[in-house]
Write a protein that holds these residues in place. Structure first.
Motif, PDB file in Angstrom:
ATOM      1  N   MET A 134     -34.060  -0.793  96.822  1.00 41.93           N
ATOM      2  CA  MET A 134     -34.762  -1.580  95.814  1.00 41.93           C
ATOM      3  C   MET A 134     -33.761  -2.264  94.882  1.00 41.93           C
ATOM      4  N   THR A 135     -34.128  -3.444  94.409  1.00 42.51           N
ATOM      5  CA  THR A 135     -33.273  -4.159  93.479  1.00 42.51           C
ATOM      6  C   THR A 135     -33.332  -3.499  92.115  1.00 42.51           C
ATOM      7  N   SER A 136     -32.225  -3.431  91.420  1.00 43.47           N
ATOM      8  CA  SER A 136     -32.202  -2.845  90.081  1.00 43.47           C
ATOM      9  C   SER A 136     -31.879  -3.919  89.073  1.00 43.47           C
ATOM     10  N   ALA A 137     -32.145  -3.609  87.820  1.00 42.83           N
ATOM     11  CA  ALA A 137     -31.894  -4.584  86.764  1.00 42.83           C
ATOM     12  C   ALA A 137     -30.423  -4.937  86.657  1.00 42.83           C
ATOM     13  N   THR A 138     -29.550  -3.990  86.967  1.00 45.26           N
ATOM     14  CA  THR A 138     -28.138  -4.224  86.760  1.00 45.26           C
ATOM     15  C   THR A 138     -27.549  -5.194  87.762  1.00 45.26           C
ATOM     16  N   ASP A 139     -28.179  -5.381  88.937  1.00 46.28           N
ATOM     17  CA  ASP A 139     -27.632  -6.342  89.887  1.00 46.28           C
ATOM     18  C   ASP A 139     -28.579  -7.524  90.112  1.00 46.28           C
ATOM     19  N   SER A 140     -29.511  -7.736  89.191  1.00 47.38           N
ATOM     20  CA  SER A 140     -30.407  -8.884  89.239  1.00 47.38           C
ATOM     21  C   SER A 140     -29.940  -9.928  88.238  1.00 47.38           C
ATOM     22  N   PRO A 141     -30.271 -11.196  88.470  1.00 45.63           N
ATOM     23  CA  PRO A 141     -29.866 -12.261  87.540  1.00 45.63           C
ATOM     24  C   PRO A 141     -30.749 -12.264  86.294  1.00 45.63           C
ATOM     25  N   LEU A 142     -30.579 -11.263  85.454  1.00 49.80           N
ATOM     26  CA  LEU A 142     -31.389 -11.127  84.245  1.00 49.80           C
ATOM     27  C   LEU A 142     -30.788 -11.912  83.085  1.00 49.80           C
ATOM     28  N   PRO A 143     -31.634 -12.305  82.128  1.00 55.86           N
ATOM     29  CA  PRO A 143     -31.091 -12.895  80.902  1.00 55.86           C
ATOM     30  C   PRO A 143     -30.251 -11.866  80.162  1.00 55.86           C
ATOM     31  N   ALA A 144     -29.335 -12.352  79.353  1.00 54.86           N
ATOM     32  CA  ALA A 144     -28.463 -11.428  78.636  1.00 54.86           C
ATOM     33  C   ALA A 144     -29.270 -10.427  77.823  1.00 54.86           C
ATOM     34  N   ASP A 157     -37.288 -18.123  80.942  1.00 51.34           N
ATOM     35  CA  ASP A 157     -36.045 -17.441  81.319  1.00 51.34           C
ATOM     36  C   ASP A 157     -35.833 -16.150  80.538  1.00 51.34           C
ATOM     37  N   GLU A 158     -36.558 -15.993  79.434  1.00 51.20           N
ATOM     38  CA  GLU A 158     -36.415 -14.802  78.601  1.00 51.20           C
ATOM     39  C   GLU A 158     -37.488 -13.755  78.890  1.00 51.20           C
ATOM     40  N   MET A 181     -47.678 -15.555  87.807  1.00 54.50           N
ATOM     41  CA  MET A 181     -46.911 -15.011  86.686  1.00 54.50           C
ATOM     42  C   MET A 181     -45.501 -14.627  87.120  1.00 54.50           C
ATOM     43  N   LEU A 182     -45.381 -14.007  88.286  1.00 58.90           N
ATOM     44  CA  LEU A 182     -44.073 -13.593  88.763  1.00 58.90           C
ATOM     45  C   LEU A 182     -43.203 -14.801  89.100  1.00 58.90           C
ATOM     46  N   GLY A 183     -43.836 -15.866  89.583  1.00 58.24           N
ATOM     47  CA  GLY A 183     -43.083 -17.080  89.865  1.00 58.24           C
ATOM     48  C   GLY A 183     -42.659 -17.811  88.607  1.00 58.24           C
ATOM     49  N   TRP A 184     -43.467 -17.697  87.530  1.00 48.01           N
ATOM     50  CA  TRP A 184     -43.151 -18.381  86.275  1.00 48.01           C
ATOM     51  C   TRP A 184     -42.040 -17.678  85.514  1.00 48.01           C
ATOM     52  N   ALA A 185     -42.053 -16.375  85.495  1.00 45.69           N
ATOM     53  CA  ALA A 185     -41.072 -15.612  84.710  1.00 45.69           C
ATOM     54  C   ALA A 185     -39.662 -15.818  85.261  1.00 45.69           C
ATOM     55  N   GLY A 186     -38.708 -15.813  84.366  1.00 47.01           N
ATOM     56  CA  GLY A 186     -37.322 -15.976  84.788  1.00 47.01           C
ATOM     57  C   GLY A 186     -36.857 -14.886  85.721  1.00 47.01           C
ATOM     58  N   THR A 187     -37.343 -13.664  85.481  1.00 46.27           N
ATOM     59  CA  THR A 187     -37.030 -12.524  86.342  1.00 46.27           C
ATOM     60  C   THR A 187     -38.315 -11.763  86.579  1.00 46.27           C
ATOM     61  N   SER A 188     -38.550 -11.344  87.802  1.00 49.03           N
ATOM     62  CA  SER A 188     -39.803 -10.664  88.108  1.00 49.03           C
ATOM     63  C   SER A 188     -39.591  -9.601  89.172  1.00 49.03           C
ATOM     64  N   TYR A 189     -40.455  -8.591  89.119  1.00 47.18           N
ATOM     65  CA  TYR A 189     -40.356  -7.457  90.034  1.00 47.18           C
ATOM     66  C   TYR A 189     -41.691  -7.184  90.711  1.00 47.18           C
ATOM     67  N   ALA A 190     -41.645  -7.079  92.032  1.00 49.40           N
ATOM     68  CA  ALA A 190     -42.787  -6.605  92.810  1.00 49.40           C
ATOM     69  C   ALA A 190     -42.676  -5.088  92.905  1.00 49.40           C
ATOM     70  N   MET A 191     -43.806  -4.431  92.751  1.00 52.74           N
ATOM     71  CA  MET A 191     -43.819  -2.982  92.868  1.00 52.74           C
ATOM     72  C   MET A 191     -43.600  -2.563  94.326  1.00 52.74           C
ATOM     73  N   GLY A 192     -43.168  -1.323  94.510  1.00 51.44           N
ATOM     74  CA  GLY A 192     -42.970  -0.823  95.858  1.00 51.44           C
ATOM     75  C   GLY A 192     -44.242  -0.811  96.681  1.00 51.44           C
ATOM     76  N   ASN A 193     -45.388  -0.831  96.012  1.00 52.32           N
ATOM     77  CA  ASN A 193     -46.693  -0.833  96.658  1.00 52.32           C
ATOM     78  C   ASN A 193     -47.325  -2.221  96.685  1.00 52.32           C
ATOM     79  N   ALA A 194     -46.527  -3.280  96.487  1.00 54.72           N
ATOM     80  CA  ALA A 194     -47.065  -4.625  96.282  1.00 54.72           C
ATOM     81  C   ALA A 194     -47.545  -5.281  97.573  1.00 54.72           C
TER      82      ALA A 194
END
Length: 287
Positions: free
Chosen positions: A1-11, A223-224, A237-250
């Protein structure tokens, strides 16, 4: 699974937008202690949290204690913004035009015989006699959709916020595709149920469009925003947000729309990412 630390998140994200059922809530409809702590930590770190759900306002009690500073939640797939701290006062209503709703009803009756309907209004709920069993409350009416849609006027403060359509034999995704092809020019059509139950809102009304309005009022850019979801009604909503996460059950469409993935709702997937966001914010503060 992708984690916040290796995703292109805002500062430093300014807002977290999370769905409820299948996302923030566990399957037993509870908020885990870990998630409660994560939500509080996010607010303490200066990150606002918005609950963005298909639920009606009256079903928000499960999370009302966990909305902190602002008290706002987006309900009915973007049709209603409610102040949960202010006695469930409706801050914004983006209703479904009754004439358009009647046209949708006729279109789906013609395209998918056997479709039955329910009508969710700001102050009441009604459904057709053959609609799947529903827990009655004092405001519930049982009548044909045409009558439910014509009985009260918006001037009376009873705007239509959602039309629900159920089909007894079609698969959920095939019903959604059929409805969008048939009535997508009249209204916004989506789904969040594992059954063939569609949720129909005013044209252009979605979790994404209402979240965008609320963020613009606060000077927050897409982006924030970090968003979480699991079903087709979360895709925009997930497409609009700068960063988005699908659940493991998505749902597969949600996985395709999101920029990252987390673990399932029963494993506190939202809390996992929030903890990483808060830890990174704290590290930046002490650097």
């Amino acid at each position: 699974m992708t984690s916040a630390t290796d995703s292109p998140l805002p500062a430093r994200p300014r807002l977290i937008a999370t769905d409820l059922d299948g996302t923030l809530l566990r399957d037993d409809k509870t908020v885990s202690d870990r998630t409660v702590a994560a939500l509080a930590a996010a607010e303490k770190a200066g990150i606002e949290v918005f609950f963005v759900t298909g639920r009606p306002v009256k079903w928000m009690g499960v999370v009302s204690d966990h909305v902190h500073r602002h008290g706002l939640a987006i309900c009915a797939n973007g049709a209603v913004v409610v102040d949960l701290h202010g006695g469930e006062k409706l801050v914004k209503v983006r209703g479904l035009d009754r004439a358009a709703a009647l046209d949708v009803v006729q279109a789906l009756r013609d395209a998918a015989p056997g479709t039955v309907f329910a009508v969710e209004k700001t102050t009441s709920f009604g459904y057709e006699p053959l609609y799947p069993p529903f827990q009655d409350d004092p405001g519930t009416q049982v009548a044909p959709a045409e009558k439910l849609l014509q009985e009260a006027g918006e001037a009376d403060g009873d705007a239509v916020v959602k039309l629900l359509a159920h089909h007894p034999t079609l698969t959920p995704d095939s019903f959604l595709t059929l409805a969008r092809t048939t009535a997508g020019h009249l209204a916004s059509v989506t789904r969040s149920s594992p059954t063939a139950l569609l949720e129909i809102s005013g044209l252009g009304v979605s979790k994404a469009s209402t979240l965008a309005l609320c963020c613009a009022e606060r000077g927050i850019s897409s982006d924030e925003v970090v968003a979480f979801g699991d079903m087709p009604n979360d895709v925009e909503m997930l497409g609009w947000a700068g960063t988005s996460y699908a659940m493991g059950n998505a749902h597969p469409d949600v996985i395709a729309a999101a920029s990252g993935r987390t673990v399932a709702n029963n494993e506190d997937g939202v809390a996992v990412i929030i903890e990483q966001l808060v830890a990174r914010a704290r590290a930046q503060d002490t650097a």
